[in-house]
Design a protein around this motif. Structure first.
Motif, short mmCIF file in Angstrom:
data_model
loop_
_atom_site.label_atom_id
_atom_site.label_comp_id
_atom_site.label_asym_id
_atom_site.label_seq_id
_atom_site.Cartn_x
_atom_site.Cartn_y
_atom_site.Cartn_z
N PRO A 30 -121.40 -38.74 -32.71
CA PRO A 30 -122.39 -37.88 -32.19
C PRO A 30 -122.90 -38.51 -30.73
O PRO A 30 -123.52 -37.83 -30.03
CB PRO A 30 -123.49 -38.02 -33.16
CG PRO A 30 -122.68 -38.62 -34.50
CD PRO A 30 -121.72 -39.25 -33.92
N MET A 31 -122.73 -39.98 -30.30
CA MET A 31 -123.26 -40.38 -29.17
C MET A 31 -122.13 -39.80 -28.23
O MET A 31 -122.75 -39.80 -27.06
CB MET A 31 -122.95 -42.10 -29.30
CG MET A 31 -123.70 -42.66 -28.02
SD MET A 31 -123.43 -44.47 -28.29
CE MET A 31 -124.02 -44.97 -26.64
N ALA A 32 -121.22 -39.49 -28.33
CA ALA A 32 -120.14 -38.71 -27.51
C ALA A 32 -120.13 -37.33 -27.61
O ALA A 32 -119.55 -36.86 -26.77
CB ALA A 32 -118.84 -39.61 -27.71
N ALA A 33 -121.08 -36.80 -28.07
CA ALA A 33 -121.11 -35.32 -28.23
C ALA A 33 -120.95 -34.73 -26.71
O ALA A 33 -120.19 -33.58 -26.62
CB ALA A 33 -122.40 -34.90 -28.96
N GLY A 34 -121.57 -35.21 -25.80
CA GLY A 34 -121.51 -34.56 -24.43
C GLY A 34 -120.08 -34.62 -23.88
O GLY A 34 -119.49 -33.75 -23.38
N ALA A 35 -119.65 -35.90 -24.16
CA ALA A 35 -118.05 -35.97 -23.53
C ALA A 35 -117.21 -35.04 -24.37
O ALA A 35 -116.13 -34.49 -23.91
CB ALA A 35 -117.68 -37.23 -23.83
N ILE A 36 -117.58 -35.08 -25.67
CA ILE A 36 -116.48 -34.20 -26.63
C ILE A 36 -116.58 -32.74 -26.13
O ILE A 36 -115.82 -32.02 -25.92
CB ILE A 36 -116.94 -34.25 -28.17
CG1 ILE A 36 -116.64 -35.79 -28.62
CG2 ILE A 36 -116.31 -33.25 -28.91
CD1 ILE A 36 -117.03 -36.32 -29.92
N GLY A 37 -117.82 -32.25 -25.91
CA GLY A 37 -118.16 -30.69 -25.49
C GLY A 37 -117.43 -30.70 -24.24
O GLY A 37 -116.71 -29.63 -23.99
N ALA A 38 -117.73 -31.42 -23.31
CA ALA A 38 -116.88 -31.35 -21.90
C ALA A 38 -115.53 -31.30 -21.97
O ALA A 38 -115.01 -30.43 -21.22
CB ALA A 38 -117.39 -32.67 -21.13
N ALA A 39 -114.71 -32.25 -22.98
CA ALA A 39 -113.29 -32.15 -23.17
C ALA A 39 -113.02 -30.65 -23.53
O ALA A 39 -111.78 -30.20 -23.30
CB ALA A 39 -112.89 -33.07 -23.94
N LEU A 40 -113.82 -30.13 -24.54
CA LEU A 40 -113.43 -28.71 -25.00
C LEU A 40 -113.55 -27.75 -23.98
O LEU A 40 -112.66 -26.86 -24.10
CB LEU A 40 -114.33 -28.50 -26.41
CG LEU A 40 -114.32 -29.32 -27.56
CD1 LEU A 40 -115.60 -29.21 -28.24
CD2 LEU A 40 -112.92 -29.01 -28.32
N PHE A 41 -114.61 -27.79 -23.26
CA PHE A 41 -114.84 -26.85 -22.03
C PHE A 41 -113.59 -26.81 -21.24
O PHE A 41 -113.13 -25.92 -20.55
CB PHE A 41 -116.12 -26.94 -21.35
CG PHE A 41 -117.23 -26.43 -21.93
CD1 PHE A 41 -117.31 -25.16 -22.08
CD2 PHE A 41 -118.55 -27.10 -22.27
CE1 PHE A 41 -118.64 -24.50 -22.70
CE2 PHE A 41 -119.59 -26.78 -22.77
CZ PHE A 41 -119.67 -25.19 -23.34
N ALA A 42 -113.22 -28.17 -20.85
CA ALA A 42 -112.08 -28.16 -19.83
C ALA A 42 -110.70 -27.60 -20.71
O ALA A 42 -110.06 -27.08 -19.73
CB ALA A 42 -111.67 -29.80 -19.92
#
Lengths: 262, 297
Positions: free
Chosen positions: B276-288
């Protein structure tokens, strides 16, 4: 018979003694330290000796300040907001907005010509809007707080930081140092940030001229310069601005116990 | 480590690769880089699943932090930066992610990431980052419906916790558990200002309070701030906590008891990277991935 006001500040205890006519007979200040009650006793004795009077000569003592409960035996108390308003109008009869920037708290007080409070706003429980901000930033910048004001006056205004939080302000200062921004420019950015924060408080209550600036931070030329740069009004800074609270308390004592002026 | 010079604020930086997700010839490879004020996160996804993740402290320069965290994520993956089809940058330093093809706000990315981590039942997200606290509401697809964020104030944020850790000399990752080690929950501190905590906490300790009690009083006050924000945005079940503080049991348990609502459990992120600390990066990779597919059409 004389009257006394005592301001139990977070950093310093201040005492002002007035005569029947409301003339200032003596002032005294000392650090609050770990035992504010003792500091208050000591400061009061000093003020009495400066005025050349004895404790029994004092007709009425009024206390104010954050450490009110630690004050020596007072005959009455007054809020810091009310003390600011009274002192502001005493020091500058046309004053309608009193800006008080203290060690850990700031206040904006709007008052009438008799020194009655009409409106006010406080910055409390947050270090960003007070002297504590300057102290923390001076530490981050590795300059003495006493020298930071002078230093800031050499700057042109090329840098900026945010004053919404001391903790983040420290990070801002460190990153400016990394970017090799000159120290005097960072110093000015620090004062500008605090001034902006204070001005946003002024806008909350609405500025009414004339404006008087009091409190310990009013002695810092870096801060007064920044406030003058940014506030669209003239600002009067009295001598001994750090005594405004004690003066307001003494004026309350005088009004309460009867003197020749209101 | 030399005794007496322990850096209590220091939290664990890590890099994990999940070889079973190794890309094949036709795989879509995307990445999300989240440059926060305190931590930088990079996630490499293969066909929308986490292949590699890295989390490290943000340095004084955002572009350098982005490069370093991305290099770390690429390590042991057989991939080069140029193999990644699309990269999205996010977070406080998102404009300074040099390798990014696009940037998105961390709010959108956290909602998307929470949806990936816990599934479509997430409706409210409490994101406690390095320098701010956000309450985000989203739909079943992880699309942001509304959000609120606190005024810039360190109380309760990751940075604020780091300062408290140093002040009380308690390793930051143990603070949550330590704060729960009290017989009775104390009243919250009346002043949450982290700058004033330096003197106020000392004062409480001198009055005979234990470190645990001082910490409990601070954590409670911070949990109250977070709950106020959640209530203002309209907290709906299910509630997810993202950002570094998602691992702080002292905060999470107090938020739960104040709201009378459970938060979604911490996933077994060491097994699959759903941190959950990396939720932002995970979301960004999905948007990518979505942006890459759109660009190909």
């Amino acid at each position: 018979m004389p009257f006394a006001g005592i301001d139990m500040g977070i950093q310093n205890v201040k005492v002002v003694i007035l005569d029947d006519d409301g003339k200032i007979l003596a002032r005294s200040i000392s650090p609050s330290g770990f035992e504010p009650a003792k500091a208050a006793e000591q400061t009061f004795r000093e003020a009495l000796s400066n005025a050349g009077i004895r404790r029994d000569d004092i007709k009425h003592v009024t206390a104010t300040g954050a450490g009110l409960d630690m004050a020596l035996e007072a005959d009455s108390t007054i809020s810091m907001v009310a003390a600011d308003a009274k002192a502001g109008v005493y020091l500058l009869p046309s004053a309608r907005t009193v800006i008080d920037v203290g060690a850990e708290e700031s206040r904006i007080v709007v008052c009438d010509e008799r020194g009655n409070v009409l409106d006010f706003t406080l910055n409390e429980r947050c270090a960003a809007g007070s002297g504590a901000f300057l102290e923390a930033m001076a530490r981050a910048l590795e300059v003495r707080i006493e020298e930071m004001g002078e230093l800031s006056l050499k700057a042109k205004g090329t840098a900026s930081i945010s004053a919404t939080c001391v903790i983040f302000g420290e990070t801002d200062v460190v990153s400016l140092i990394h970017r090799q921004e000159p120290k005097h420019e960072i110093a000015r950015a620090i004062y500008d940030a605090l001034a902006e924060r204070i001005i946003s408080m002024v806008h909350r209550v609405g500025l009414k001229p004339s404006v008087i600036l009091v409190g310990g931070v009013a002695k810092d030329i870096g801060f007064t310069a920044a406030l003058r740069r940014k506030l669209e009004a003239e600002i009067f800074v009295p001598n001994y601005p750090e005594y405004a609270g004690a003066l307001g308390a003494a004026l309350h004592a005088l009004a309460k116990a009867g003197g020749n002026i209101q | 480590m030399i005794e007496g010079s322990q850096q209590y604020w220091r939290w664990r930086e890590y890099h994990l690769v999940f070889p079973e997700k190794r890309p094949k010839q036709s795989s879509i490879i995307t990445a999300g880089v989240d440059i926060g004020s305190v931590s930088s996160k990079a996630v490499i996804m293969v066909n929308g699943e986490i292949y590699s993740i890295s989390i490290m402290r943000t340095g004084s320069s955002s572009p350098d932090s982005a490069k370093k965290v991305m290099e770390w994520a690429l390590k042991d993956t057989e991939l080069k930066l140029s193999d990644i089809h699309y990269i999205v940058g996010t977070g406080y330093g998102r404009v300074n992610v040099p390798m990014a093809h696009n940037t998105l706000t961390e709010i959108a990315c956290h909602a998307k990431g929470a949806n990936y981590i816990w599934g479509p039942t997430v409706r409210t997200i409490l994101d406690v980052g390095g320098q701010d606290i956000k309450a985000i509401k989203c739909d079943e697809k992880g699309k942001v419906l509304s959000f609120l964020m606190n005024d810039k104030c360190a109380a309760g944020t990751g940075r604020g916790m780091e300062v408290l850790a140093d002040l009380l000399k308690i390793p930051i990752e143990e603070m949550g558990a330590v704060s729960l080690n009290v017989d009775e929950e104390p009243e919250p501190v009346s002043c949450t200002c982290v700058a004033f905590a330096r003197t106020e906490a000392m004062w409480l300790l001198r009055r005979g309070w234990t470190k645990e009690k001082v910490l409990a009083a601070y954590m409670r006050a911070m949990a109250i701030r977070m709950c106020n924000l959640l209530q203002r945005v309209g907290c709906e079940s299910e509630l997810a906590v993202t950002g570094g503080q998602s691992k702080n049991v002292g905060i999470i348990s107090r938020v739960e008891s104040l709201l009378g609502m459970k938060t979604l459990p911490m996933p077994e992120w060491e097994k699959d990277g759903r941190d959950p600390m990396a939720a932002g990066a995970i979301g960004a990779a999905l948007f990518a991935k979505a942006l890459h597919e759109k660009a190909k059409k």
